[in-house]
Design an enzyme around this catalytic site. Structure first.
Site, PDB file in Angstrom:
ATOM      1  N   ASP A  51       5.456 -38.303  13.161  1.00  0.00           N
ATOM      2  CA  ASP A  51       5.350 -37.674  11.969  1.00  0.00           C
ATOM      3  C   ASP A  51       4.431 -38.204  10.839  1.00  0.00           C
ATOM      4  OD1 ASP A  51       6.170 -35.732   9.977  1.00  0.00           O
ATOM      5  OD2 ASP A  51       8.205 -35.423  10.557  1.00  0.00           O
ATOM      6  N   HIS A  75      -2.596 -35.494   5.449  1.00  0.00           N
ATOM      7  CA  HIS A  75      -0.910 -35.642   5.655  1.00  0.00           C
ATOM      8  C   HIS A  75      -0.223 -36.134   6.829  1.00  0.00           C
ATOM      9  CE1 HIS A  75      -0.461 -34.051   1.431  1.00  0.00           C
ATOM     10  NE2 HIS A  75      -1.825 -33.870   1.477  1.00  0.00           N
TER      11      HIS A  75
HETATM   12  C1  GDG Z   1       3.782 -32.425   6.414  1.00  0.00           C
HETATM   13  C2  GDG Z   1       3.500 -33.737   7.342  1.00  0.00           C
HETATM   14  C3  GDG Z   1       4.073 -35.213   5.350  1.00  0.00           C
HETATM   15  C4  GDG Z   1      11.984 -27.801   4.632  1.00  0.00           C
HETATM   16  N1  GDG Z   1      12.981 -26.666   4.563  1.00  0.00           N
HETATM   17  C5  GDG Z   1      12.848 -26.049   3.546  1.00  0.00           C
HETATM   18  C6  GDG Z   1      12.344 -26.870   2.455  1.00  0.00           C
HETATM   19  N2  GDG Z   1      11.829 -27.812   3.176  1.00  0.00           N
HETATM   20  C7  GDG Z   1      10.894 -29.017   2.452  1.00  0.00           C
HETATM   21  C8  GDG Z   1      11.741 -30.313   2.669  1.00  0.00           C
HETATM   22  C9  GDG Z   1      10.214 -31.224   2.443  1.00  0.00           C
HETATM   23  C10 GDG Z   1       9.159 -30.407   3.059  1.00  0.00           C
HETATM   24  O1  GDG Z   1       9.648 -29.037   3.229  1.00  0.00           O
HETATM   25  C11 GDG Z   1       8.948 -30.904   4.659  1.00  0.00           C
HETATM   26  O2  GDG Z   1       8.243 -32.040   4.529  1.00  0.00           O
HETATM   27  P1  GDG Z   1       7.951 -32.913   5.685  1.00  0.00           P
HETATM   28  O3  GDG Z   1       7.384 -34.169   5.133  1.00  0.00           O
HETATM   29  O4  GDG Z   1       9.473 -33.217   6.168  1.00  0.00           O
HETATM   30  O5  GDG Z   1       7.342 -32.299   6.933  1.00  0.00           O
HETATM   31  P2  GDG Z   1       6.053 -31.121   7.178  1.00  0.00           P
HETATM   32  O6  GDG Z   1       6.307 -30.086   6.536  1.00  0.00           O
HETATM   33  O7  GDG Z   1       5.615 -31.448   8.573  1.00  0.00           O
HETATM   34  O8  GDG Z   1       4.763 -31.999   6.331  1.00  0.00           O
HETATM   35  C12 GDG Z   1       4.666 -34.768   6.899  1.00  0.00           C
HETATM   36  C13 GDG Z   1       4.291 -34.216   4.677  1.00  0.00           C
HETATM   37  O9  GDG Z   1       3.126 -33.103   5.086  1.00  0.00           O
HETATM   38  C14 GDG Z   1       3.512 -34.557   3.221  1.00  0.00           C
HETATM   39  O10 GDG Z   1       2.259 -35.310   3.446  1.00  0.00           O
HETATM   40  O11 GDG Z   1       5.474 -36.028   5.130  1.00  0.00           O
HETATM   41  O12 GDG Z   1       4.611 -35.987   7.719  1.00  0.00           O
HETATM   42  O13 GDG Z   1       3.887 -33.316   8.850  1.00  0.00           O
HETATM   43  O14 GDG Z   1       9.958 -31.444   1.079  1.00  0.00           O
HETATM   44  O15 GDG Z   1      12.557 -30.436   1.653  1.00  0.00           O
HETATM   45  N3  GDG Z   1      11.993 -26.454   1.354  1.00  0.00           N
HETATM   46  C15 GDG Z   1      12.599 -25.382   0.689  1.00  0.00           C
HETATM   47  N4  GDG Z   1      13.670 -24.724   1.553  1.00  0.00           N
HETATM   48  C16 GDG Z   1      13.738 -24.866   2.938  1.00  0.00           C
HETATM   49  O16 GDG Z   1      14.246 -24.327   3.822  1.00  0.00           O
HETATM   50  N5  GDG Z   1      12.375 -25.104  -0.474  1.00  0.00           N
END
Ligand code: GDG
Length: 475
Positions: free
Chosen positions: A370, A163
């Site tokens: 990222d 990821h």
């Molecule tokens: C890793 C990789 C890759 C955030 N705050 C809350 C919340 N979130 C959710 C967001 C989004 C998810 O968490 C975060 O996903 P990201 O992709 O932005 O980042 P990482 O956590 O670092 O994820 C990344 C991902 O894996 C998937 O392969 O895209 O590059 O680093 O969905 O909405 N969700 C809730 N409450 C929050 O306060 N429910």
């Protein structure tokens, strides 16, 4: 489970969170997030099993059923959580794979724990899998599992998806256990990455470090072909479509806007992580007030910083830095009743996040590196009204797909960031709509369902390898 599962997912965490049920008794609830909702239907259809940790150190639980999925909990002692999870996974691999934006820790006891815990996952999968089953291993915490599992069960078809980014040779080379990690991944039949560049990094490393033969993105290893491919992950568009129609969500959008005095809203939503470039975006925003481009009360930044990895030292330091910075900027530029930044160190439910996406005039996503960044895609998926603008770092995997619609930026360039934020704030509705339309087309056509289907179909029906050497891989 005596017959054995035909389909297994192996991930550090189980897809459920512990809650207190209506009767006051502890219960489980399916974890939010695209990965779980994309895989859950496949799990049900194929009577799948998910192997993972409950999140509670030292807890030993028997396998159980929840939400139509068979779950096999893997125990991790408090010491293993510290060394394998907080240590090797999050203090070594995480910074190394994200361009060394923080110095990685190289510690032999952490490595030993990583090997031990990976073995435990592999053994559990070997025990539960039916003959010729499909096993899908997830992410950087479990890179040794494919080879360990193949040794125990050569009949299985094994896929692995990373990821996070996969670093270039020049950085990966630092890792004292670089050979073991590569050989671990090569136990898979298919190794999936977010972007083609990451797959190319992997193939190049196999060639240079292991002297493996390769053709394009196919590595010849151990009398097998290991395919390295890109599968950019995405979001659950249908879940977000339901949320943006909910009355309570739409009421909440109005409430947020009026609570913020009808100011122009800039929004950041991130786990509080040093890869996300939170400090850079806040600095740029603050300077716009110093320069007189923005006025308190006219524009406001809402930064949601979800608590993350709070026991890892780098994350504790980051939190102190960001909180000081927010205090400094508000102290300098805010006025009574008009703070310029609303910083919220807390976690919210999906409905609240959706309301924030709908209220935000400009979504600011500025990671220093990222793998993908789902927040950027979620914002786009929510804006069926064709309004709003996305400022997006060139270093997010999502930039490859959203290039034409986003206001792209190099987050290290603070002046560039300031100019880009102003350009996004100034975009006319027609320009916003044009950009949003192009980004929405991509995200809607390539949602998380499609991501899972494409990965699994490539794993089960390998396309015939093309016998061409890609000069881009020479190095
Ligand atoms: C890793 C990789 C890759 C955030 N705050 C809350 C919340 N979130 C959710 C967001 C989004 C998810 O968490 C975060 O996903 P990201 O992709 O932005 O980042 P990482 O956590 O670092 O994820 C990344 C991902 O894996 C998937 O392969 O895209 O590059 O680093 O969905 O909405 N969700 C809730 N409450 C929050 O306060 N429910």
């Amino acid at each position: 489970m005596s017959r054995g599962s035909e389909f297994l997912v192996v991930a550090n965490r189980l897809p459920v969170d512990r809650i207190v049920g209506a009767d006051g008794e502890p219960a489980w609830r399916r974890s939010p997030g695209g990965l779980v909702s994309a895989i859950a239907p496949v799990m049900r259809r194929r009577h799948g099993t998910w192997i993972g940790w409950t999140g509670a150190p030292g807890e030993e639980l028997e396998p159980f059923e929840e939400d139509g999925m068979a779950l096999v909990p893997i125990a991790q002692s408090a010491e293993e959580v510290e060394l394998y999870y907080e240590g090797f996974s999050n203090a070594t691999l995480w910074p190394l794979y994200h361009d060394v934006v923080a110095p990685p820790v190289y510690d032999r006891a952490m490595w030993d724990a990583y090997v031990r815990v990976n073995e435990r996952f592999a053994e559990a999968a070997a025990k539960v899998a039916g003959k010729d089953a499909i096993v899908w291993v997830q992410d950087y915490q479990l890179q040794l599992v494919p080879a360990m599992l193949r040794k125990l069960r050569p009949d299985l078809r094994i896929g692995f998806f990373l990821h996070i980014p996969f670093p270039p040779l020049e950085l990966f080379w630092q890792l004292p256990w670089r050979r073991q990690i590569l050989e671990g991944l090569l136990g898979a039949d298919l190794v999936g990455f977010q972007l083609p560049g990451a797959a190319a990094n992997f193939v190049r490393l196999c060639r240079r470090l292991l002297e493996a033969r390769y053709v394009r993105h196919d590595v010849y290893w151990d009398d097998r072909i290991v395919r390295a491919r890109a599968f950019p992950i995405s979001v659950d568009v249908s879940e977000l479509n339901d949320l943006i129609e909910r009355e309570d969500v739409l009421e909440r959008v109005q409430e947020i806007r009026s609570d913020l005095g009808d100011a122009t809203i800039l929004l950041g939503v991130d786990r509080l992580d040093y890869t996300k470039g939170i400090a850079q975006r806040l600095q740029a925003f603050g300077e716009l007030f110093g320069d007189g481009d923005l006025k308190p009360g006219q524009a406001v930044f809402v930064q949601i910083a979800t608590p993350s990895r709070e026991r890892v030292e780098q994350y504790q330091l980051l939190r102190e830095d960001i909180e000081q910075q927010v205090g400094r900027i508000n102290g300098e530029y805010g006025e009574i009743g008009f703070p310029v930044i609303h910083y919220l160190h807390s976690s919210y439910d999906r409905a609240e996040l959706t309301a924030l996406y709908l209220a935000a005039d400009v979504m600011v996503v500025t990671p220093l590196r990222d793998g993908m960044n789902l927040v950027a895609k979620e914002y786009v998926a929510c804006r069926r009204d064709m309004r709003g603008a996305l400022v997006l770092s060139e270093f997010a995997g999502a930039a490859a797909e959203l290039r034409r619609g986003a206001f792209q930026v190099n987050p290290y360039d603070i002046d560039g960031l300031k100019g880009t934020i102003l350009a996004a704030l100034d975009a006319e509705p027609a320009e916003q709509a044009r950009r949003m339309r192009s980004m929405r087309r991509r995200v809607i056509e390539h949602d998380v369902d499609r991501w899972a289907r494409e990965f699994l179909s490539e794993l089960e029906n390998p396309a015939h390898p093309v016998p061409v050497t890609d000069p881009a891989l020479e190095g």
